[in-house]
Design a protein around this motif. Sequence first.
Motif, mmCIF file in Angstrom:
data_model
loop_
_atom_site.group_PDB
_atom_site.id
_atom_site.type_symbol
_atom_site.label_atom_id
_atom_site.label_comp_id
_atom_site.label_asym_id
_atom_site.label_seq_id
_atom_site.Cartn_x
_atom_site.Cartn_y
_atom_site.Cartn_z
ATOM 1 N N UNK A 210 0.723 -1.270 0.094
ATOM 2 C CA UNK A 210 -0.090 0.036 0.146
ATOM 3 C C UNK A 210 0.824 1.264 0.115
ATOM 4 N N UNK A 211 0.563 2.130 -0.841
ATOM 5 C CA UNK A 211 1.411 3.220 -1.252
ATOM 6 C C UNK A 211 0.869 4.557 -0.886
ATOM 7 N N UNK A 212 1.399 5.392 -0.325
ATOM 8 C CA UNK A 212 0.797 7.037 -0.379
ATOM 9 C C UNK A 212 1.810 7.932 -0.793
ATOM 10 N N UNK A 213 1.535 8.819 -1.767
ATOM 11 C CA UNK A 213 2.183 9.679 -2.275
ATOM 12 C C UNK A 213 1.864 11.219 -1.902
ATOM 13 N N UNK A 214 2.911 12.215 -1.656
ATOM 14 C CA UNK A 214 2.761 13.412 -1.246
ATOM 15 C C UNK A 214 3.197 14.418 -2.183
ATOM 16 N N UNK A 217 2.645 17.329 -7.272
ATOM 17 C CA UNK A 217 3.742 17.439 -8.233
ATOM 18 C C UNK A 217 3.589 16.263 -9.371
ATOM 19 N N UNK A 218 4.256 16.248 -10.311
ATOM 20 C CA UNK A 218 4.274 15.077 -11.109
ATOM 21 C C UNK A 218 4.876 13.801 -10.443
ATOM 22 N N UNK A 219 4.742 12.608 -10.692
ATOM 23 C CA UNK A 219 5.004 11.475 -10.151
ATOM 24 C C UNK A 219 6.540 11.431 -9.575
ATOM 25 N N UNK A 220 7.239 11.893 -10.588
ATOM 26 C CA UNK A 220 8.802 11.848 -10.333
ATOM 27 C C UNK A 220 9.307 12.694 -9.198
ATOM 28 N N UNK A 221 8.443 13.888 -8.928
ATOM 29 C CA UNK A 221 8.795 14.675 -7.744
ATOM 30 C C UNK A 221 8.128 14.688 -6.398
ATOM 31 N N UNK A 222 7.191 13.669 -6.567
ATOM 32 C CA UNK A 222 6.534 13.131 -5.262
ATOM 33 C C UNK A 222 7.203 12.484 -4.225
ATOM 34 N N UNK A 223 6.972 12.694 -3.013
ATOM 35 C CA UNK A 223 7.497 11.765 -1.906
ATOM 36 C C UNK A 223 6.522 10.603 -2.054
ATOM 37 N N UNK A 267 8.301 -8.702 5.168
ATOM 38 C CA UNK A 267 7.654 -7.355 5.359
ATOM 39 C C UNK A 267 8.795 -6.640 4.709
ATOM 40 N N UNK A 268 8.067 -5.569 4.044
ATOM 41 C CA UNK A 268 8.863 -4.709 3.388
ATOM 42 C C UNK A 268 8.543 -2.964 3.694
ATOM 43 N N UNK A 269 9.414 -2.198 3.858
ATOM 44 C CA UNK A 269 9.037 -0.731 4.062
ATOM 45 C C UNK A 269 9.894 -0.135 2.917
ATOM 46 N N UNK A 270 9.352 0.961 2.365
ATOM 47 C CA UNK A 270 9.864 1.775 1.162
ATOM 48 C C UNK A 270 9.805 3.252 1.495
ATOM 49 N N UNK A 271 10.454 4.061 1.197
ATOM 50 C CA UNK A 271 10.259 5.439 1.120
ATOM 51 C C UNK A 271 11.382 6.028 0.014
ATOM 52 N N UNK A 272 10.772 7.148 -0.506
ATOM 53 C CA UNK A 272 11.440 7.891 -1.473
ATOM 54 C C UNK A 272 11.008 9.237 -1.785
#
Length: 307
Positions: A210-214, A217-223, A267-272
Motif C-alpha cells: 500500500x503506497x501513499x504519495x505526497x 507534483x508530477x510523479x517523479x517529484x513526489x515523496x 515485510x517491506x518498507x519503502x520511502x523515496x
Amino acid sequence: MKKLITLLIVIAAGTNLFAQDNTTNTDSKETDETMVIENETDTSYYEVGKKKVEIIERNDSTFVKVWDEDVDIDEDAFEKMLDEDGFEFEFENENPKKFRGHWAGFEFGLNNYVDKDGSLNRTPENEFMDISTNRSWNFNLNFAQFSFPVGTDYAGFVTGLGLEWSNYHFSSTNTIIKNTETQQIESVNLNRDLIMNRFQTTYLTVPLLFEVQFFNAPRKDRMYIAGGVIGGIKLGAHTKYKYSEDGNKKKQKHKDDYYLRPLRYGFTGRIGYKLIKLYANYYPVSLFIEDKGPELYPVAMGFCVTF
C-alpha cells in the motif's frame, strides 16, 4: 475556421479515425418574412486509440474536446463553454484517478540474517554461517508492476513480479553442504587460499504493497511511503568459491536446494523522494526448513532505482 475543421477531419480519416456520430441541432423561430436560425450546432465524434475527440461547430465558433475514454466529462461546464465565442481546445492528458506506484525497478543493497532474538551475532553452533556484511549484496530486479488506485492518484495498492538475488559471503574458510544422510546443512572447511566464498539464493518475488504519495507534483517529484508483504518462491541456490593454487586462480560452483524454504514471505518498507529511494526487507520465516539448518531470518536494505 471551417477549413481548419475540414483539415482535421481529413487527417483523422488518414489515421484510422472512426466517426461515431454526427448530429445537427437547429433551434429556430419563424417571423412574418423569413426563417431565423439560432444556435445552429453541428457535432462530430471520433476515436483515436484510447482517446475520444468531439468537434462542435456552433454558428461561427468551433470547439474541440479531447479526453480519455474513462474520464467523465462535465457536460454543464462544456455547454457553458459553447456559449462563448472563438475557438476552444482542451486536452485531457491523464485520468485524475490514475495511480502508479514504485515497485518496478532495480534495487541494490546489503543483506544479512538475524537469529530468533534479532541479533546479527552467531551462536557457537551457528558460527559457520557468519558472513562479511560489507560484501554480502542483495539485488532485486522488479520487472512487472500493477497499480490499483483507491479513489485518487496519490494512494493505492501495488503488486507485480520480481527476482531477488541474495549473496552471503562467508567470513571464514568454510562453505556449506547438504548432507542427505543426516538431512542437515553442514559446514565443510575448504582448507584453501580463498579469494571469494559465497552462498547465493534466488527467489521469484510477488509483493502486495500500500503506497501513499505526497506533494501536488508530477510523479517523479513526489515523496512516497509504501509498506506491505513480499511473497517468495525459491528458484535456486548455489555455493561458489574462488581460490589460488600453484599460482593459478580456480573456482568451483555447486548447485543444490540446501534445504531452503520453497515458499516464504517477508515485510517491506519503502520511502523515496526524487532521486533518494530506500527499501528495507525482513523475512520472519527462517532461511532453512525447520530442523534442517540454523534458525536464521534474512534481512536486507538498500537503494532503489524505480521505473
